[in-house]
Structures are given as structure tokens and as C-alpha cells.
Design an enzyme around this catalytic site. Sequence first.
Site, PDB file in Angstrom:
ATOM      1  N   SER A 124       0.730  -1.265   0.098  1.00  0.00           N
ATOM      2  CA  SER A 124       0.121   0.023   0.108  1.00  0.00           C
ATOM      3  C   SER A 124       0.776   1.318   0.090  1.00  0.00           C
ATOM      4  CB  SER A 124      -0.867  -0.018   1.233  1.00  0.00           C
ATOM      5  OG  SER A 124      -1.721  -1.130   1.337  1.00  0.00           O
ATOM      6  N   ASP A 169       1.736  -8.757  11.214  1.00  0.00           N
ATOM      7  CA  ASP A 169       2.911  -9.472  10.863  1.00  0.00           C
ATOM      8  C   ASP A 169       4.209  -8.758  11.308  1.00  0.00           C
ATOM      9  OD1 ASP A 169       1.127 -11.584   9.857  1.00  0.00           O
ATOM     10  OD2 ASP A 169       1.831 -10.788   7.541  1.00  0.00           O
ATOM     11  N   ARG A 475       6.788  -6.334  51.000  1.00  0.00           N
ATOM     12  CA  ARG A 475       7.382  -4.969  50.806  1.00  0.00           C
ATOM     13  C   ARG A 475       8.588  -4.747  52.074  1.00  0.00           C
ATOM     14  NH1 ARG A 475       3.751  -1.489  48.138  1.00  0.00           N
ATOM     15  NH2 ARG A 475       1.560  -2.391  47.747  1.00  0.00           N
TER      16      ARG A 475
END
Length: 790
Positions: A124, A169, A475
Amino acid sequence: MAQPESKKIFFENLSGAGKAIAVLTSGGDAQGMNAAVRAVVRMGLYVGAKVYFIHEGYQGMVDGGENIVEASWESVSSMLQVGGTVIGSARCKEFRSHEGRLKAAHNLVQQGITNLCVIGGDGSLTGANLFREEWSGLLTELVEQGLIEADAVQKYSALHIVGMVGSIDNDFCGTDMTIGTDSALHRIIEVVDAIMTTAQSHQRTFVLEVMGRHCGYLALVSALACGADWVLIPEMPPEDGWEDKMCEKLSATRSRGTRLNIIIVAEGAIDRHGKPITSGIVKDLVVKCLGFDTRVTILGHVQRGGTPSAFDRILASRMGVEAVLALLETTANTPACVVSLCGNQSVRLPLMECVQMTQEVQRAMDGKRFEEAVRLRGRSFENNLRTYKLLAHRKPESELPVSNFNVAVLNVGAPAAGMNAAVRSAVRVGISEGHKMFAVNDGFEGFYKGQIKEIKWADVGGWTGQGGTLLGTKRTLPGKHVDKIAEQMRMHNINALLIIGGFEAFESLLQLYEARATHEDFCIPMCMLPATISNNVPGTDLSIGADTALNAIVETCDRIKQSASGTKRRVFIIETMGGYCGYLASVGGLAAGADAAYIYEEPFDIRDLQANVEHLTEKMKTSIQRGLVLRNENCNDNYTTDFIYQLYSEEGRGVFDSRKNVLGHMQQGGAPSPFDRNFGTKITAKAMQWVSKKLVETYRQDEGRVFANTEDSCCLLGMRRRALVFQPVVQLKDETDFVHRIPKEQWWLKLRPLMKILAKYKTSYDVSDSGQLMHVVRNRPKDSDASVAM
């Protein structure tokens, strides 16, 4: 936080007045194309240009008439979350002929269009460039045929082309990630995760065929993301005798207690002699040689379908805006360009350079120069292939180097999707480097309690797709327990540490560095990998887990907005996590099409809230039916989610009603996205190779021990713009706001004006990173990584 001043384009100066821009989608469709169309239309209208849709791609351009329609702001509402392309796409033989292009030129001139934004693949974009080159000749012919006036040749003398690559792709050279690739990976991984449960139940082998006639990117990255046993791609066909090697690998995997095998085949896979390797051939081979119960699944067009991922929406939105900026700045001598992303930066590349490089890859494959083809695909493709081989294929014990080093890996802070993929990568790369790997459960709390054990290659099988953290995490910071931790390190003879976590991990590494002054046990190579959904760690633009959280936010926002479908006008107030970091609210808002996003880094007051309400009220009266407002959980102590909800409810009375939703810990849960799996896998592989190098450099032969006490032996590995960079944690202290647990400068703040522009606000837009026309090079910048582009 205030950001450094940079070149900005303001609304008043960014003028497209008198210009006409047309946008079309051509070739195969890809998720995210609609987000790109929406961005082109809204940015074009924002700068004062006329914008047109060309329906059905080049066929619509040739046919003209109702296929070329002027776009409005409202015409692209509610298309952000829609897959495919709503303006249609078609392959057009007529445009390949001179007569077809002559018709197309006539149709464009009739509408005064001389700026084209083409979203499609290399075919394109090549067609668009040819059209541009012939443009003046086509206009001359039209004058000779009496179809246009003579002065039109001067008035419309140049056709300007900007391309965006839409292809699942990811086969276009020059861009890290094409629009649609990440969404296609989501579809593949969703299927693989689902198949794994049934395969395990029946002890089956599954052969999955994915798209990619000429490019193995989808097959390779999905194999890396799910830990597939074998992958077959066109760029690197297997060596002769691969059949026996594959069967040996599958058999060895089963012998270690695994109940399933996954083989991924690209549809264009071939052997060294150019003979196709189909999924059926692979299935028959496994059944014949091993007798395993084997099934084939061909994904087909499922990969093109579904809603676009958060990544693709952000990528397409950024590219759409950049495409309009590029068109505004073009001159008659500017070559047609492609806008793309490198790292997290927008770049412009000459269109034909990209096309020629893409064609060169195919020529290398046709000539059976497969190593060259892989190299031409770019550093990222090479890195993906190398990492897959390293993690999927275990070397025999006799071939492994013997290092006699012990490396411990642990998670610190809140869980983040992708942590398990990172641990798996660390363990397997470490073993491949000859180290003995140790896993620490429950972070530093488990460390000082002695919850440390050796972890083997097979122990991390199947970890990539698991959410949360299988090692456990806390933590707890190490500062108060350095004596006990040092004792455990001596007991297990730990020679290096790999810490995977968020801001607590960063603080922990700083404390361990400072503890070197009193405990030589910490004079070892130490590396931290950022893993937190908040993306608030200094020294990196991206963190493991943030992409999964963004997708959770975007999916939920889509559902919430859909819940109001068919009802009266409604605004939703959504609270996101992130602490004081507004990354999730801002980038999630851009991906979900939010009207506003309130964050701590950008202070706001009641006047801003009132202006937002009035802006939404005006939009609700004229066009949209649903509004979306995101609020970061700690953006303001007084303007709470309840306050904002009540304000919108009261001020919008009679025009819209309001609803609120607190997303909470669902943002931390779920299976990791393909992006987080691959980012976690590859960044950890790089970190382990750094650890190995540092161990060798700092080993004192005469003392028989490792001794590392320099700043550069205690690092954070982060993504900075286009590169993965090791940075001493001590040097990052000045870049950090420790009170609010965020970096002082954050790159994503530059995206906020983009969200506002697309929501119809007048604002300034920072273009300090725009406008750079670069060139395609064979060797990309060192450490550039294609799958970490956001």
C-alpha cells in the site's frame, strides 16, 4: 512534577487552515487502525484542516463519489475500541494501472485533497509513493483531457504522503512495532493459554499454526511468551536433521514430568531447501516418531480480530497525531515518510528506504541467506531468536561452563504480572552461564528467615503465563535485618543478587549498597529489574507489569462505557491505582478515550474541575452519549473520587448522570500480557549476562572470593528512550522524589496533551521529539529493543 522546557507547538501556531487531508486504510486490516484514523481526523480538525475519509482503500479513491466523505469530530466517536477498520479496506488491481491512478488523481483534485495519510502494509505504501511521483504528470493529463482547469496544476502541484504501517505480521523494516501486532499476539497467547489446560489434562502435544507467510515475528514472540518447546519460522529454517532433534527435545521434556508440549509454526515456515513445513507435517512426525497424542490448531483470521490492545491504541493514536504534524511540515521536496516508534520515541523515516530494506529481507530469504535475513529484520528480531534458543533448549551438563558462582533471585514489593517470566528467564540463563541458582521466597522477609533453596531448570517450566509471583513477595525492606541477611548469604555462599520489584526494590538496593560499609557480604554484583504496575521506578521508562495493568483498565473501561449503551447520557468516574504516579490514569486514559485524567504530577483546582464539567456538558449536548474521567488514587487529598463524582452529578444535572467505579486490585491480577512476558524475559536475560560478566571481573583469585564495592556493581537495568541501560542506583537518588515515591521527571507526561487534544480541548503539544527525519540503518542503535516500544 514540572518538566524541562522544550519546543512546543501551540494551538494558535499549529495551523492547517486551507489544507485538506485524506485518510485511508489499505490492504489487510489490523486492530488499531481505527485508533489511527480517529487520531488523524481529530488532530487534523484541531489544526484547522479539512479531513476526509476514503472508504474501501484505493478502490474508493479510484471510484470516488460517496467513497470520499468529509469527516467530522463526531464521526470518529466510539471507534477507538473497535477492531478492524470502520472505513473499509480493499485490495485494488485498478490502482496498479496508470488509468486507475489517473481516476484517483481526478477524484482527489475535485475535493482539493493534496495530503494523504495511508495506513497499510509495504504494498500500500509503495503504491502511494508511486502515485506521489506521478502526480504532476497525472494532473497534466487531466488538463489535456479537459477534466480539470489549467490553474489546478499550479494550485495542487504537489501530493504529500505520510504512511503508518498497519500489519499484524510486524514485517516492515524501520519500525519497532506495526499497528496490530501486539493485539495479534494477545489473540495468540489467549488461545495458547486456553489450550495448555486441555493439553495438560490429556497429556497432549499441540501444534499451533500462526500467521506470517514471509515473517516469523508472531510465531517467534508468541513462542517466547508461552515457553513453547519448538518454533519454526521462515527467516531461520531448522538445520537438516531437525526432525530427530525436535522429537528428542519433546521426549526429554516429557521425561522430566511435563504433561504437554507446544509447537508453534509460522504459516510460511520452510526447511533449508525451501520446502514448506506445515503444521500437518509436524503433527504426523510427532505421532510417527513418538506416538504422542497430537492435535493441530490453525488460528487463522482470529489473529486479525477482536478489540485492539492498550499498546496498539496508544501506538496508533501517537502515530496518527505525528502523521498530521508531518503533513503540516512537508514541502514539495520532502520525501514521502513513514511515522513509527523506536523505543518510546516517535520517528519519521523515508518511506522507500523502509520498503527497500523490507524487500531486501525477502531477497535474502529467497537466496537462502538466512543469517542475513535475520540480521536485516533488526536487532530486536535477532535478540528474540537468541533469547528463545537460550531459554528453550537446555545444553547437556557436559557442555555447560562451570562457574562455581551462586546467584540468588527474589521479588520485592507488590506483585506484578510478568514477574514469573522474569524469574524463569533468570534461572535458565543463569544455569546456561554455569551458575547455581537460588530462589528466595517472600522477598527480604524470607531472606532473613532463611527461605532460600536451589532452583533448577525444570522447576520454572510453565511460569511465563502465570500471573502474580510464584516465589512470593513482601514489602519488607532489608535495612533492619542486614545482619541476618548477611548471615544467610554467608551460609549459602551467595555471590550475586538479582532483585525484581518496584519502588521497594529500588530502596532495598540502596540500603544494601549502603550496608557494604559494614558488611562485606554485600560487596557482590547486585542488579534490580523494575516490576510494578505503577511504573514509578526511577531510571526506567517502562516497568514489567504496567502493560498488563493498562490492558485491565482499558478492558474494564470499554465494558463500563458499553453498559451505558442505549441509555441516557452518562459520565463514568474511574479510580485507578498507581500511588502518586499518574502513569496508569494518563496512559490508560489515552488508550480508553478518556475526557480527563486527574493526577498528582499535574496539580488541579476547583476551577479546572469546573472547566472539565462544562466541557463535557457542552459535548454531551451536541454529540457524545458517554463520558469517561479517570482519577489516580492519590492525585489529591481533598478532591477524592467521591467528591468528583458528586461534583459531576450536581453540575451535570439535566444533561447527564454520573457513575463511579474503583478498579482496585483487579489491575494487579490476571495473566501477564505478551508485552510483559517478553519484556520481563528479555530484560532479565540481559541482566543475568551482566551479572555473569561482573562476577568474572570482580572475582579475586588470590582470596578465592567475589569482591565488588564500586557504584557500577550495584545497578538498575531500565528502558531509557531507545536503549536498555545499566545505571548505578546511587546515581539515581537525585532523580527521585522519595516522599511521593516517583521519579522527578517522567516521559509519559508529554502524552497528556495528546489525550486532551483528542478529547477536544485546546492545549499546547510538546513536539521536541517530533520532526526528525531519520534514515533506516542496518544496525540499529545498540540495545534497541523492538518489543519495548510504548
